[in-house]
Design an enzyme around this catalytic site. Structure first.
Site, PDB file in Angstrom:
ATOM      1  N   GLY A 198      40.272  34.155  36.279  1.00  0.00           N
ATOM      2  CA  GLY A 198      41.684  34.165  35.920  1.00  0.00           C
ATOM      3  C   GLY A 198      41.912  35.024  34.689  1.00  0.00           C
ATOM      4  N   SER A 233      43.844  38.739  34.856  1.00  0.00           N
ATOM      5  CA  SER A 233      45.085  39.520  34.907  1.00  0.00           C
ATOM      6  C   SER A 233      46.293  38.633  35.152  1.00  0.00           C
ATOM      7  CB  SER A 233      45.017  40.535  36.039  1.00  0.00           C
ATOM      8  OG  SER A 233      43.974  41.429  35.830  1.00  0.00           O
ATOM      9  N   GLU A 291      31.049  43.477  35.091  1.00  0.00           N
ATOM     10  CA  GLU A 291      31.830  43.883  36.256  1.00  0.00           C
ATOM     11  C   GLU A 291      31.761  45.389  36.441  1.00  0.00           C
ATOM     12  OE1 GLU A 291      35.958  42.592  38.150  1.00  0.00           O
ATOM     13  OE2 GLU A 291      36.269  43.676  36.293  1.00  0.00           O
TER      14      GLU A 291
END
Lengths: 363, 416
Positions: free
Chosen positions: B128, B130, B245
């Site tokens: 959670g 953006s 990421e």
């Protein structure tokens, strides 16, 4: 496993860079490029001090016995300084041809003199890349006839190494009777190129008649042209970044505008992987000879495309100044343009790559 | 330069090849897009952990294999899975992002509670981060939490929460320090997706599928202990995972696999008199992409060597996300072009190719160019951190008075 430069290679690169920074400022390049023979004796002498002319020559013949990756690092620095000296043909391709395929006598006769800077051989193998009407050299009974285009490091050569239409290489002294030498004017005034016309010229063939050696030279040449383009591109990116960090418009540095920043970022993003690809291809020349032709085609074509983009984008970042002779950005722009075409442009190298991996049959 | 891995690593590679030969048939098939791993995938994951082919460096106490970090072995593992066409360990957001974060910044209790079940695929996480109003400018996020009787009470909305439907848990950035500057007011919370007050709505994308969701929080109560790091440190905690990421999106083996699939397609697809690869224009594009893939593979080896030597990745690393995502997109674009009119077919159609994968990829990869730091943000990073170019000057905030004037002008124009 180490995908990177050794300490010696970093030292070589830095030494050449320092030597060129000292001896080859842009004013000197400008002077040389206005002459018929652009080769700078001053810069060549300085490089002689580092042993560069003999770098690819085996130690037993008076050279340093270095690798193609070493040569690629030197090519990169020469282009970074747009140095007006002979190198690719005279100090890499000719020594490689003689070391890999020359007779003992040929080696003894030429290699020590090349290493010491007393002799220089120009190389014309364009025929093996792009055969065209009105060109091509044939050999009958030891005599050469026809035309060889794009002899590299042409000016001041003591001899020429020429590929005939079968891909065999021949050594021809510059003063051979029946040999006509015509200098060509190219966009890049920092390197010398010429055309050779043969009428019953006596030549001395290299032993290999399979075309293999010419292929090796093509691979090495393509890798070094890519490395040259890399060095010129590096200079152009740095210049764009420097300029945009000094030039102000609308009350701020133009480098703080995202429009300009993104142009520079795109140049860097395309440019940096080229460096890795070139290192790989150069390393493959000695370490993985079965892979080198494909890697050389890839390095040549990809670098050619990327640096055409870099050359025009860096010029645009400089605005109107980039277009002038004053800043001299065009020396690098033209060097990149030269590197892209010689020994086959991107499409030509990709066509060859397709055949090499069996995507299609040779035409 | 020396591309030999040496005898120890060659032996390791042989060992792994033998493992794949003996056990490869147990690997799950066709579940790459499934958010919740199947029983088969969970079994495969456990087997891989047991042999050290995934979760390799995670301590045994937390359910990993517990080996010293060895970049080359990790590299060999990735190469061999890719070469064999067998899926490696699970790579969901919990494993790729939350686990490294907890190992670095979590409490002992958090590590013991969450790392092992996450690694084993038993607990699925969603991210959670953006919000509709906080994309590239993530730190301006507004989802907030107040403290009330030992609990955070969360209100707000997240977007791009992939796997939120299937997830058991969420790691979530919320604003807890309302007076702090924007980066310093955020906390990193972890909580169950079953907590009352959470609503997940699928977000259908251009692909026709709902790969993402919107997640709404209204008076969601989470015990204050479910925070990673301290209050107000969430931005720095999250940045540790954003790095992971970026690594995930730039895998050169994935590019090579896609490229090889494209070559196969172009050798099989016939248009008119010949194969797609016989068309010189298409073939030239194929060759150009191949050279770029080769360059990115070499670039990856260079980054690997840099980290082996403890050197920073520098420019070679900064450009990976931008270049890899664009290249993947271009590979799909050529596949579609090579199919000619057949290129329009989508999954489920008669005559479809590879279940419409190429069109899906083409669209989804555009999403990846935008997600995880847009291409434009990547270029800012390359320019500012890599090339040391000047930052954009901060504009003065639009004042209330100026905004009032602008609104007035707009109204005037509207009525004229």
């Amino acid at each position: 496993m180490d995908f990177g430069l050794s300490q010696e290679q970093q030292m070589l690169r830095d030494a050449v860079a320092r030597c060129l920074a000292d001896t080859c400022p842009l004013e000197h390049v400008r002077e040389c490029s206005e002459r018929d023979n652009p080769v700078s004796d001053k810069v060549l002498d300085a490089l002689q001090g580092l042993g560069i002319p003999g770098m690819m020559i085996p130690e037993e013949h008076g050279g340093l016995g270095m690798t193609l990756l070493d040569a690629a690092l030197v090519a990169e620095q020469l282009a970074y300084a747009v140095a007006p000296v002979s190198f690719l043909a005279s100090h890499v391709l000719a020594p490689l041809a003689l070391s890999e395929a020359g007779s003992e006598d040929q080696k003894v006769r030429w290699l020590p003199k090349i290493a010491s800077g007393e002799a220089h051989i120009s190389v014309a193998i364009s025929e093996t890349v792009e055969a065209r009407d009105g060109a091509g050299v044939t050999c009958r009974g030891g005599k050469l006839d026809g035309t060889a285009l794009f002899a590299l490091d042409f000016a001041g050569a003591d001899a020429f190494l020429v590929a005939d239409t079968t891909g065999r290489l021949h050594l021809v002294p510059a003063n051979a009777s029946g040999l006509e030498k015509i200098p060509l004017t190219t966009i890049d005034r920092t390197r010398s190129v010429g055309e050779l016309r043969f009428a019953q010229v006596t030549a001395e063939p290299l032993a290999d008649d399979s075309g293999f050696t010419a292929g090796r030279l093509r691979d090495a040449g393509r890798i070094l042209l890519a490395a040259d383009s890399l060095g010129a591109g590096q200079a152009m990116i740095e210049k764009a970044v420097d300029y945009s960090g000094q030039r102000e418009q609308f009350g701020r540095l133009i480098g703080s505008f995202q429009a300009v920043k993104h142009m520079c970022a795109e140049m860097a993003a395309h440019h940096e992987p080229c460096r890795s690809l070139i290192w790989y291809a150069a390393y493959a020349y000695e370490a993985m000879p079965e892979d080198v032709s494909l890697a050389a085609c890839q390095a040549k074509s990809h670098t050619g495309d990327v640096h055409r983009f870099v050359a025009r984008t860096s010029t645009e970042v400089h605005g109107g100044m980039g277009f002038t002779d004053l800043v001299g950005l065009h020396y690098w722009f033209k060097r990149i343009g030269f590197d892209r075409q010689v020994l086959g442009g991107p499409e030509s190298a990709r066509a060859e790559a397709a055949v090499l991996q069996g995507w299609i049959k040779a035409a | 330069m020396d591309l030999d891995y040496g005898p120890e690593y060659d032996a390791f590679r042989q060992e792994m090849r033998l493992f794949l030969k003996l056990h490869g048939h147990r690997a799950p098939t066709g579940q790459a897009r499934a958010a919740r791993p199947s029983a088969e995938a969970v079994e495969w994951q456990k087997l891989l952990i047991e042999h050290g082919y995934t979760a390799r460096t995670i301590p045994r106490d937390y359910g990993g294999y517990g080996s010293e970090p060895d970049i080359l072995k990790s590299r060999i593992i990735a190469e061999e899975f890719s070469r064999a066409g067998i899926p490696g360990g699970l790579a969901n957001q919990g494993i790729s992002m939350l686990v490294p974060t907890l190992l670095e910044l979590g409490t002992e209790e958090q590590k013991r509670q969450w790392v092992e079940p996450t690694l084993k695929g038993e607990v699925v996480w969603c991210q959670g981060y953006s919000e509709p109003g906080a994309g590239s400018d993530l730190a301006s996020l507004k989802t907030s939490a107040r403290i009330e009787s030992g609990e955070f009470v969360i209100n707000g909305q997240k977007i791009w929460t992939s796997t939120a439907k299937q997830a058991d848990m969420i790691f979530c950035l919320v604003r807890t320090e309302h007076d702090a500057p924007k980066h310093g007011g955020i906390s990193y919370l972890i909580f169950s997706m079953d907590t009352p007050g959470i609503e997940v709505r699928p977000l259908k994308t251009m692909t026709g599928h709902a790969e993402f969701n919107e997640t709404f929080f209204s008076e969601v109560r989470v015990p204050v202990g479910q925070i990673v790091g301290e209050r107000g440190q969430g931005w720095f905690v999250a940045n540790a995972t954003l790095g992971h990421e970026r690594g995930m999106l730039g895998d050169p083996d994935a590019l090579e696999n896609r490229f090889q699939a494209l070559v196969r397609l172009m050798k099989e697809e016939r248009i008119g008199m010949g194969r797609a690869i016989d068309n010189s224009v298409l073939r030239d594009r194929l060759g150009a992409l191949q050279a770029e893939v080769a360059a990115m593979k070499c670039n990856g080896m260079r980054i690997l060597s840099n980290s082996l030597k403890g050197e920073p990745g520098g420019m070679a690393k900064l450009i990976v996300k931008l270049q890899s995502c664009e290249l993947a997109h271009q590979i799909s674009a050529l596949a579609i072009d090579a199919m000619g009119e057949m290129g329009i077919l989508y999954s489920g159609s008669a005559r479809e190719r590879m279940r419409g994968t190429w069109q899906w990829n083409y669209m989804f990869q555009l999403g990846l160019i935008i997600g995880g730091g847009t291409a434009q943000i990547q270029k800012n990073i390359i320019a500012e951190r890599g090339l040391d170019m000047p930052r954009e000057p901060k504009l003065p905030k639009i004042s209330g008075a100026a905004k009032g004037t602008a609104d007035m002008l707009r109204q005037k124009q509207g009525s004229a």
